[in-house]
Write an enzyme that holds these catalytic residues in place. Structure first.
Site, PDB file in Angstrom:
ATOM      1  N   HIS A 159      -3.771   5.593   8.444  1.00  0.00           N
ATOM      2  CA  HIS A 159      -3.259   4.264   8.834  1.00  0.00           C
ATOM      3  C   HIS A 159      -4.402   3.461   9.463  1.00  0.00           C
ATOM      4  CE1 HIS A 159       0.619   1.945   9.826  1.00  0.00           C
ATOM      5  NE2 HIS A 159      -0.390   1.103   9.711  1.00  0.00           N
ATOM      6  N   GLY A 203       2.053 -12.308   0.331  1.00  0.00           N
ATOM      7  CA  GLY A 203       1.966 -12.927   1.654  1.00  0.00           C
ATOM      8  C   GLY A 203       0.507 -12.982   2.063  1.00  0.00           C
ATOM      9  N   GLU A 237       4.262   9.670  10.215  1.00  0.00           N
ATOM     10  CA  GLU A 237       2.862   9.617  10.674  1.00  0.00           C
ATOM     11  C   GLU A 237       2.768  10.225  12.052  1.00  0.00           C
ATOM     12  OE1 GLU A 237       1.490   5.564  10.336  1.00  0.00           O
ATOM     13  OE2 GLU A 237       1.899   5.507   8.198  1.00  0.00           O
ATOM     14  N   THR A 275      -1.246   0.189   1.290  1.00  0.00           N
ATOM     15  CA  THR A 275      -1.647  -0.044   2.688  1.00  0.00           C
ATOM     16  C   THR A 275      -0.506  -0.710   3.450  1.00  0.00           C
ATOM     17  OG1 THR A 275      -2.587  -2.159   2.010  1.00  0.00           O
ATOM     18  CG2 THR A 275      -4.135  -0.336   2.281  1.00  0.00           C
ATOM     19  N   ARG A 320       3.545   0.082   4.225  1.00  0.00           N
ATOM     20  CA  ARG A 320       4.192   1.030   5.131  1.00  0.00           C
ATOM     21  C   ARG A 320       4.586   2.260   4.300  1.00  0.00           C
ATOM     22  NH1 ARG A 320       2.187  -1.014   8.858  1.00  0.00           N
ATOM     23  NH2 ARG A 320       3.138  -2.067  10.629  1.00  0.00           N
TER      24      ARG A 320
HETATM   25  P1  NAD Z   1       3.502 -11.162   4.943  1.00  0.00           P
HETATM   26  O1  NAD Z   1       4.843 -11.275   5.548  1.00  0.00           O
HETATM   27  O2  NAD Z   1       2.561 -12.312   5.036  1.00  0.00           O
HETATM   28  O3  NAD Z   1       3.624 -10.776   3.388  1.00  0.00           O
HETATM   29  C1  NAD Z   1       4.557  -9.873   2.876  1.00  0.00           C
HETATM   30  C2  NAD Z   1       5.041 -10.420   1.542  1.00  0.00           C
HETATM   31  O4  NAD Z   1       5.878  -9.415   0.937  1.00  0.00           O
HETATM   32  C3  NAD Z   1       5.892 -11.683   1.693  1.00  0.00           C
HETATM   33  O5  NAD Z   1       5.359 -12.726   0.909  1.00  0.00           O
HETATM   34  C4  NAD Z   1       7.265 -11.258   1.182  1.00  0.00           C
HETATM   35  O6  NAD Z   1       7.957 -12.298   0.493  1.00  0.00           O
HETATM   36  C5  NAD Z   1       6.897 -10.127   0.238  1.00  0.00           C
HETATM   37  N1  NAD Z   1       8.031  -9.264  -0.107  1.00  0.00           N
HETATM   38  C6  NAD Z   1       9.153  -9.012   0.613  1.00  0.00           C
HETATM   39  N2  NAD Z   1       9.980  -8.190  -0.083  1.00  0.00           N
HETATM   40  C7  NAD Z   1       9.347  -7.923  -1.265  1.00  0.00           C
HETATM   41  C8  NAD Z   1       9.684  -7.135  -2.387  1.00  0.00           C
HETATM   42  N3  NAD Z   1      10.828  -6.476  -2.486  1.00  0.00           N
HETATM   43  N4  NAD Z   1       8.797  -7.101  -3.412  1.00  0.00           N
HETATM   44  C9  NAD Z   1       7.632  -7.759  -3.362  1.00  0.00           C
HETATM   45  N5  NAD Z   1       7.264  -8.551  -2.314  1.00  0.00           N
HETATM   46  C10 NAD Z   1       8.118  -8.612  -1.270  1.00  0.00           C
HETATM   47  O7  NAD Z   1       2.857  -9.875   5.595  1.00  0.00           O
HETATM   48  P2  NAD Z   1       1.319  -9.439   5.608  1.00  0.00           P
HETATM   49  O8  NAD Z   1       0.651  -9.985   6.813  1.00  0.00           O
HETATM   50  O9  NAD Z   1       0.725  -9.721   4.266  1.00  0.00           O
HETATM   51  O10 NAD Z   1       1.484  -7.854   5.823  1.00  0.00           O
HETATM   52  C11 NAD Z   1       2.198  -7.067   4.878  1.00  0.00           C
HETATM   53  C12 NAD Z   1       2.498  -5.708   5.433  1.00  0.00           C
HETATM   54  O11 NAD Z   1       1.323  -4.917   5.440  1.00  0.00           O
HETATM   55  C13 NAD Z   1       2.959  -5.691   6.895  1.00  0.00           C
HETATM   56  O12 NAD Z   1       4.344  -5.949   7.005  1.00  0.00           O
HETATM   57  C14 NAD Z   1       2.592  -4.310   7.348  1.00  0.00           C
HETATM   58  O13 NAD Z   1       3.683  -3.444   7.200  1.00  0.00           O
HETATM   59  C15 NAD Z   1       1.465  -3.891   6.410  1.00  0.00           C
HETATM   60  N6  NAD Z   1       0.165  -3.740   7.100  1.00  0.00           N
HETATM   61  C16 NAD Z   1      -0.439  -2.523   7.135  1.00  0.00           C
HETATM   62  C17 NAD Z   1      -1.681  -2.378   7.730  1.00  0.00           C
HETATM   63  C18 NAD Z   1      -2.407  -1.064   7.754  1.00  0.00           C
HETATM   64  O14 NAD Z   1      -3.223  -0.844   8.655  1.00  0.00           O
HETATM   65  N7  NAD Z   1      -2.183  -0.185   6.815  1.00  0.00           N
HETATM   66  C19 NAD Z   1      -2.301  -3.478   8.337  1.00  0.00           C
HETATM   67  C20 NAD Z   1      -1.664  -4.699   8.273  1.00  0.00           C
HETATM   68  C21 NAD Z   1      -0.424  -4.820   7.653  1.00  0.00           C
END
Ligand code: NAD
Length: 371
Positions: free
Chosen positions: A317, A160, A295, A264, A266
């Site tokens: 985080h 994504g 957390e 990074t 969840r």
């Molecule tokens: P996004 O929705 O653009 O991308 C997530 C991708 O994961 C999607 O393309 C989806 O199809 C794919 N996916 C779903 N199930 C899957 C599986 N079983 N196997 C492999 N891929 C799968 O989201 P994003 O903006 O790229 O963010 C991703 C995640 O990162 C967020 O949901 C959030 O939990 C996490 N995040 C963490 C931080 C941090 O500070 N650590 C910051 C931003 C986001």
């Protein structure tokens, strides 16, 4: 008379908060810094508020929506992930909720990249040698050596927004890239990256020819030197391909013993019990974790075991925590700005009041006109 009453479970910065106040909103902010108890959120929801600003620490479900019935119009989350919000409940109560995608994409991806480097090149143990005055003389291989990132193979799990940004950064380090995503495959982007890799090689900037392609999960894990996780947390029943404990004993054992895991996404995407065993028994070479099953990481977490400290990096985080991505009041650059704008869009009826057209609303499906 204030236009709208809003309760925020956390400060989102003066600039974005003032933006709401300047529009005449009555904004009450929980002083924190820790999350308010759920009971308080329910009480506030019942008190007649129009909007609720939440963080990923707040459980938002039917209890909250029921309390807000008749007046609560929007939940604005300051995060891209929204696994703390029960989407089915929000839809049942027809409450739109918004998130802050995109503005944290590059910050999170670069942090994941830096975590990978810090882990593999042993930057923390190296610094400790100096800090603790244990640095002997220069030696070809003592006290330890690291692994390079340049020219290695990375598996990007989830392509994504953040996964694709991570891919872009890996190109600059001449990496081969294996992609896995069962739900969204951006073949056009991958083709452009391959073209870039070809150009780098043909022009002599990059010595070896590299490649990028989509593969199955197991194939990605088997071949990768680094595995970086960029998926949302999806529990059983929320997706055909849930991500809860996607990394467990079986999948961690599939990785090479020389490979590193970077998370990074969840915390619950990686079983902490399994990663602990994997590090302790050296099924993999190391891990860098920014997110945890609970957390903040509990005081008695096994992940603090000094025996695995040399191969486990732990962060609070922190991946999206750049000053501009977190606090900027411009919705095009900051999470705070995007959070405030998501709230404003719903409360003030932007886009002709059509919630399904509002860019930051997540659960648009509950508001689409029936065909
Ligand atoms: P996004 O929705 O653009 O991308 C997530 C991708 O994961 C999607 O393309 C989806 O199809 C794919 N996916 C779903 N199930 C899957 C599986 N079983 N196997 C492999 N891929 C799968 O989201 P994003 O903006 O790229 O963010 C991703 C995640 O990162 C967020 O949901 C959030 O939990 C996490 N995040 C963490 C931080 C941090 O500070 N650590 C910051 C931003 C986001």
């Amino acid at each position: 008379m204030p236009k709208f009453r809003v309760f925020a479970t956390c400060h989102i910065g003066d600039a974005a908060e003032n933006k709401l106040r300047e529009r005449g909103y009555e904004l009450e902010v929980y002083p924190g810094p820790e999350a308010p108890p759920k009971k308080l959120i329910v009480e506030k929801a019942a008190s007649g508020i129009d909007g609720l600003i939440t963080t990923l620490r707040d459980p938002i479900d039917a209890e909250v929506f029921e309390a807000g019935k008749g007046h609560l119009k929007v939940v604005a989350q300051i995060a891209v992930g929204f696994d703390n919000i029960n989407r089915a409940d929000a839809n049942r109560y027809r409450i739109p909720f918004t998130h802050t995608a995109d503005v944290l994409t590059e910050a999170t991806a670069e942090f994941a990249f830096f975590m990978m480097g810090a882990l593999a090149r042993k930057m923390w143990p190296s610094e400790l040698e100096v800090r603790e005055n244990r640095w002997g003389s220069w030696h070809p291989f003592l006290p330890f050596l690291g692994d390079e990132v340049t020219g290695k193979t990375i598996a990007v799990i989830g392509t994504g927004r953040i996964g694709l940004a991570m891919i872009k950064k890996c190109v600059g380090f001449d990496m081969n890239i294996l992609c896995y995503d069962p739900a969204y495959q951006n073949h056009q982007y991958i083709a452009k990256i391959q073209k870039l890799m070809d150009q780098r090689h043909q022009s002599g900037i990059q010595k070896e020819q590299t490649s990028i392609r989509y593969v199955e999960f197991e194939a990605a894990l088997r071949a990768a030197d680094y595995v970086s996780v960029h998926v949302p947390l999806l529990r059983e029943g929320e997706s055909d391909t849930p991500t809860y404990h996607l990394f467990n004993e079986k999948t961690l054992r599939t990785m090479k013993p020389t490979a590193y895991l970077i998370n990074t996404s969840r915390g619950p995407v990686v079983s902490e019990q399994a990663i602990y065993r994997a590090l302790k028994e050296k099924w993999i070479a190391g891990a860098a974790l920014d997110v945890f099953e609970r957390e903040p990481l509990p005081a008695d977490s096994k992940l603090r075991d000094p025996e695995i400290a040399d191969r486990l990096r732990l962060y609070n985080h922190f991946a999206s925590a750049g000053k501009i991505p977190r606090l900027d009041a411009d919705p095009d650059t900051g999470m705070a700005g995007r959070c405030a704008q998501g709230l404003i869009d719903v409360l003030e009826g932007s886009y002709g009041g059509d919630i399904s057209k509002m860019p930051y609303v997540v659960n648009k499906e509950a508001f689409q006109a029936s065909p």
